[in-house]
Design an enzyme around this catalytic site. Structure first.
Site, PDB file in Angstrom:
ATOM      1  N   ASP A   1      39.414  39.184  29.105  1.00 13.57           N
ATOM      2  CA  ASP A   1      40.778  39.223  30.209  1.00 13.57           C
ATOM      3  C   ASP A   1      41.900  39.216  29.598  1.00 13.57           C
ATOM      4  O   ASP A   1      43.109  39.628  30.115  1.00 13.57           O
ATOM      5  CB  ASP A   1      40.388  38.016  30.976  1.00 13.57           C
ATOM      6  CG  ASP A   1      39.524  37.899  32.110  1.00 13.57           C
ATOM      7  OD1 ASP A   1      39.304  38.947  32.617  1.00 13.57           O
ATOM      8  OD2 ASP A   1      38.904  36.801  32.484  1.00 13.57           O
TER       9      ASP A   1
ATOM     10  N   ALA B   1      41.489  31.870  35.421  1.00  5.15           N
ATOM     11  CA  ALA B   1      42.078  33.147  35.033  1.00  5.15           C
ATOM     12  C   ALA B   1      43.233  32.892  34.250  1.00  5.15           C
ATOM     13  O   ALA B   1      43.842  33.534  33.411  1.00  5.15           O
ATOM     14  CB  ALA B   1      42.161  34.283  36.143  1.00  5.15           C
TER      15      ALA B   1
ATOM     16  N   THR C   1      32.472  36.330  36.396  1.00  8.78           N
ATOM     17  CA  THR C   1      33.610  35.925  37.325  1.00  8.78           C
ATOM     18  C   THR C   1      33.312  34.585  38.035  1.00  8.78           C
ATOM     19  O   THR C   1      32.595  33.856  37.645  1.00  8.78           O
ATOM     20  CB  THR C   1      33.978  37.072  38.435  1.00  8.78           C
ATOM     21  OG1 THR C   1      35.078  36.915  39.095  1.00  8.78           O
ATOM     22  CG2 THR C   1      32.754  37.294  38.965  1.00  8.78           C
TER      23      THR C   1
ATOM     24  N   LYS D   1      33.042  31.248  34.650  1.00  8.32           N
ATOM     25  CA  LYS D   1      33.652  31.446  33.426  1.00  8.32           C
ATOM     26  C   LYS D   1      33.659  30.558  32.183  1.00  8.32           C
ATOM     27  O   LYS D   1      33.676  30.708  31.077  1.00  8.32           O
ATOM     28  CB  LYS D   1      35.106  32.049  33.539  1.00  8.32           C
ATOM     29  CG  LYS D   1      35.201  33.423  34.153  1.00  8.32           C
ATOM     30  CD  LYS D   1      36.420  33.949  34.198  1.00  8.32           C
ATOM     31  CE  LYS D   1      36.645  35.352  34.993  1.00  8.32           C
ATOM     32  NZ  LYS D   1      37.876  36.143  34.904  1.00  8.32           N
TER      33      LYS D   1
ATOM     34  N   GLY E   1      49.697  28.988  39.451  1.00  5.44           N
ATOM     35  CA  GLY E   1      48.309  28.869  39.359  1.00  5.44           C
ATOM     36  C   GLY E   1      47.578  28.181  37.937  1.00  5.44           C
ATOM     37  O   GLY E   1      48.186  27.923  37.111  1.00  5.44           O
TER      38      GLY E   1
END
Length: 284
Positions: free
Chosen positions: A104, A133, A64, A68, A129
């Site tokens: 993910d 992620a 995490t 990554k 964003g």
């Protein structure tokens, strides 16, 4: 030989829900194994991996923030799909080699399977964003025919992400604050359309400001999806529900990506027949 184990690494890591999830499944599957959390500071990844290579009980780790992308050049092999995403969240020992995967994308898509199984005239997602992620979310949605509007504090970074991950797509990059103010835009008839609103930012996390989004920007029938897991019920999801929109919370993605990693670590599928109980344990 000691019992097999896997772990999650990051910095910070104390708040991670991954140990609870994997231990719940380990117990349910009757395995002699464990799953832990281990803090690895930025810059310490090389030492961490060197130590784990010699530990034969170690099956791998979930990765995490902030590792990554940084972990990629330190591994022996990168799964082609993870290489395309440009982010690794699961490292698995395969013989003497360390292989990097991305679960993910699978985790993000799992709660959308029913929706994506339907035929649509048009699919659009407004994604907020530009962090690590976000790469998985862009890859997942572009692969299912979505036109994306990617909103970031730096629209140029948003544009670069879209061009890198889906250069053939007709996507749009805008400033994050574009969605903060009300609009009187009249949406077309959305029958046959699929509209998503996806928060991939830390905004709304415990201790962070909420995501500034005015729901006049949401087409009728939109579904709001927030990948934040602490709290599970973010301000964004609460306001979406109050405005009459469908919602998907971050536990859905977290559990989905964990299940895809679990089978790689322990060689057996995660027992998913008690997901309701698991979610209750994850929600204080």
């Amino acid at each position: 030989m000691s019992a097999a184990y896997a772990e999650v690494i990051g910095d910070p890591i104390a708040q991670s829900k991954s140990p609870l999830i994997h231990r719940f499944w380990i117990e349910g599957a009757g395995l002699d194994a464990d799953y832990r959390a281990h803090r690895v500071a930025e810059g310490a990844l090389g030492d961490y991996l060197a130590a784990r290579r010699t530990d034969r009980a170690w099956r791998g780790c979930n990765v995490t923030m902030p590792h990554k992308q940084a972990i990629i050049p330190l591994l022996d092999r990168i799964d082609p799909f993870a290489a395309r995403v440009g982010a690794v969240n699961t490292v698995v020992r395969e013989g003497d080699a360390l292989a990097g995967y991305n679960t993910d994308v699978a985790g993000f898509l799992e709660p959308l399977e029913g929706m994506l199984g339907e035929r649509h005239l048009f699919r659009m997602a407004r994604v907020f964003g530009t962090g690590g992620a976000t790469r998985a979310v862009i890859t997942a949605l572009a692969g299912h025919g979505f036109t994306l509007v990617l909103a970031g504090r730096d629209p140029q970074k948003a544009r670069a992400l879209l061009d890198e991950l889906d250069p053939g797509g007709e996507h749009h990059a805008v400033a994050l604050d574009h969605f903060a103010q009300a609009t009187d835009f009249a949406f077309d008839d959305r029958e046959g359309c699929c509209d998503l609103l996806v928060n991939t930012t830390p905004l709304g996390m415990r201790g962070q400001a909420p995501l500034a989004f005015d729901f006049s920007h949401a087409p009728p029938g939109s579904v709001a999806y927030d990948i934040v897991t602490d709290p599970v019920e973010t301000d964004f999801l609460q306001r979406a529900r109050a405005a009459g929109f469908g919602t998907i919370d971050g536990l859905s993605m977290l559990i989905g990506q964990a299940a895809a990693a679990f089978v790689r670590f322990f060689g057996t599928a995660a027992p998913r027949d008690r997901d309701g109980e698991l979610r209750a344990r994850l929600t204080p």
